[in-house]
Design a protein around this motif. Structure first.
Motif, PDB file in Angstrom:
ATOM      1  N   LYS A  71       0.826  -1.208   0.000  1.00 38.65           N
ATOM      2  CA  LYS A  71       0.000   0.000   0.000  1.00 38.65           C
ATOM      3  C   LYS A  71       0.860   1.257   0.000  1.00 38.65           C
ATOM      4  O   LYS A  71       0.450   2.288  -0.515  1.00 38.65           O
ATOM      5  N   ALA A  72       2.077   1.150   0.575  1.00 37.64           N
ATOM      6  CA  ALA A  72       2.995   2.291   0.590  1.00 37.64           C
ATOM      7  C   ALA A  72       3.759   2.425  -0.720  1.00 37.64           C
ATOM      8  O   ALA A  72       4.536   3.351  -0.903  1.00 37.64           O
ATOM      9  N   GLY A  73       3.558   1.460  -1.636  1.00 32.09           N
ATOM     10  CA  GLY A  73       4.169   1.553  -2.952  1.00 32.09           C
ATOM     11  C   GLY A  73       5.466   0.781  -3.108  1.00 32.09           C
ATOM     12  O   GLY A  73       6.192   0.984  -4.072  1.00 32.09           O
ATOM     13  N   ILE A  74       5.757  -0.128  -2.168  1.00 28.06           N
ATOM     14  CA  ILE A  74       6.986  -0.928  -2.251  1.00 28.06           C
ATOM     15  C   ILE A  74       6.593  -2.393  -2.313  1.00 28.06           C
ATOM     16  O   ILE A  74       5.955  -2.917  -1.400  1.00 28.06           O
ATOM     17  N   GLU A  75       6.975  -3.054  -3.398  1.00 22.16           N
ATOM     18  CA  GLU A  75       6.637  -4.472  -3.590  1.00 22.16           C
ATOM     19  C   GLU A  75       7.757  -5.341  -3.027  1.00 22.16           C
ATOM     20  O   GLU A  75       8.861  -5.370  -3.573  1.00 22.16           O
ATOM     21  N   ILE A  76       7.471  -6.049  -1.941  1.00 23.10           N
ATOM     22  CA  ILE A  76       8.432  -6.981  -1.352  1.00 23.10           C
ATOM     23  C   ILE A  76       7.679  -8.256  -1.020  1.00 23.10           C
ATOM     24  O   ILE A  76       6.572  -8.212  -0.470  1.00 23.10           O
ATOM     25  N   GLU A  77       8.277  -9.394  -1.361  1.00 23.58           N
ATOM     26  CA  GLU A  77       7.637 -10.674  -1.077  1.00 23.58           C
ATOM     27  C   GLU A  77       7.651 -10.946   0.424  1.00 23.58           C
ATOM     28  O   GLU A  77       8.585 -10.575   1.121  1.00 23.58           O
ATOM     29  N   ARG A  78       6.635 -11.643   0.874  1.00 27.88           N
ATOM     30  CA  ARG A  78       6.530 -11.923   2.304  1.00 27.88           C
ATOM     31  C   ARG A  78       7.642 -12.825   2.803  1.00 27.88           C
ATOM     32  O   ARG A  78       8.033 -12.765   3.959  1.00 27.88           O
TER      33      ARG A  78
END
Length: 149
Positions: free
Chosen positions: A104-111
């Protein structure tokens, strides 16, 4: 026994690393699961060629990871959670919720790259997480758990 890893294995090494393991662990666990091969002379030559060809891709991933570290340094996220009267969370906050808040903050990181410093996040407050972006590139993220509205 020397083996060549075909996947990243936590606590052992990264893909295409040559590591020494006990014979039983290599023969009975890693090799049958397809996570490693025996480090013979021919397999070492194949591995060296793969490393040579993938160096460009590795450099690209390393650049992406350093950019992500710069983005994470400036990010402050809040993870909403349902809270009871006593201030305790129903269930707990996991790396999945942290990954969604980062998205939601605009940073795509895998869990899978997110490791919570505290084992169980069950109360409202501020916590930290370690984010493993690349082999040796990590970042620390501070996040706040807030009551869901």
């Amino acid at each position: 026994m020397e083996i060549i890893l075909k996947k990243d294995i936590k606590g052992l090494g990264y893909k295409n690393d040559i590591v020494k393991v006990k014979n039983g662990f290599g023969r009975n666990f890693l090799i049958p699961r397809g996570e490693a091969v025996v480090a013979t002379i021919s397999n070492k030559k194949i591995q060296a060629e793969e490393v040579k060809q993938s160096s460009f891709k590795d450099q690209k991933l390393r650049n992406f990871a350093t950019e992500a570290v710069a983005k994470l340094a400036n990010v402050s996220i809040q993870v909403p959670a349902k809270v009871g009267d006593s201030g305790r969370i129903f269930g707990s906050v996991s790396n999945i919720q942290v990954a969604e808040a980062l998205k939601k903050a605009g940073i795509e990181i895998e869990r899978k790259q997110i490791e919570l410093t505290d084992d169980h996040v069950k109360t409202i407050g501020t916590y930290t997480a370690t984010i493993r972006l690349y082999k040796d590139i990590t970042s620390t993220l501070t996040f706040e758990v807030v009551a869901d509205k």
